[in-house]
Motif scaffolding. Sequence first.
Motif, short mmCIF file in Angstrom:
data_model
loop_
_atom_site.label_atom_id
_atom_site.label_comp_id
_atom_site.label_asym_id
_atom_site.label_seq_id
_atom_site.Cartn_x
_atom_site.Cartn_y
_atom_site.Cartn_z
N MET B 1 5.12 19.61 1.43
CA MET B 1 4.31 18.67 0.64
C MET B 1 3.23 18.05 1.52
N SER B 2 2.03 17.93 0.96
CA SER B 2 0.97 17.33 1.76
C SER B 2 1.06 15.81 1.65
N VAL B 3 0.37 15.14 2.57
CA VAL B 3 0.35 13.67 2.56
C VAL B 3 -0.24 13.17 1.24
N LYS B 4 -1.29 13.88 0.76
CA LYS B 4 -1.95 13.50 -0.49
C LYS B 4 -0.97 13.57 -1.65
N GLU B 5 -0.14 14.62 -1.69
CA GLU B 5 0.81 14.80 -2.79
C GLU B 5 1.87 13.71 -2.79
N ILE B 6 2.16 13.15 -1.62
CA ILE B 6 3.13 12.07 -1.53
C ILE B 6 2.47 10.74 -1.93
N LEU B 7 1.27 10.53 -1.39
CA LEU B 7 0.64 9.22 -1.55
C LEU B 7 0.18 8.93 -2.98
N ILE B 8 -0.33 9.97 -3.66
CA ILE B 8 -0.89 9.71 -5.00
C ILE B 8 0.15 9.13 -5.96
#
Lengths: 147, 67
Positions: B1-8
């Motif tokens: 999982m990318s950081v973006k996928e976690i943060l959104i």
Amino acid sequence: MLKLVKKALLVATLLLGCTSADRIRVAYAGGATLKQAVTDTHKLYDDKLEARVTECDPKNDPKVTTDSQLDACLGDRFNEEAAIRVRDMIVAYNLAASAFSEAILIGAEWPVVQQKLRALADAAKAVIALVPGADPAIVDRLLRGAL
Amino acid sequence: MSVKEILIPVIEGIVRVVKTSREAVAADLEEIATKVRGGALIADEAFQRAQHSVDRIREIKDRLPDE
């Protein structure tokens, strides 16, 4: 691990979002309780003053024949000067109460609401201190946890 | 999982929580506004009562001869 981080972030946000609003709600409740206490104390003063004025009225006490004798009969806590002081402190208290309520209404941050609540507490103590037999320390007890 | 996928989703969750809190506070404020309007009447009554006490004393003094 990442799920934990997500959960921790959500919980932290919840806490941050709720704490300020909760403090303000508690402060408002404290202010409402204080208002009742001040109203009751003022009524107590008023009843005592009314009784004293009736007692010292020349119609009921022929020894009172001058303004100064009337003030002396009424005593330091119930003479004209004292009654004016109580009236003015009641006005000051109500102004402080309006400022406090307004701060909450406009959505002021907690430090501002807290400052207004402290001013309200001081105004309440000033009223209560003028009433014979009433203890201003009740203000701190009523607002415990709110300030 | 990318950081973006976690943060959104986290950020979306934060926005939802903040919006809900604000709506709850707004409802509380409306209730407070109603009580403040009632409070203004009580303030006037308190002043009237206090002034009445002063007037009572002055009325008696008016009846007494000048010193």
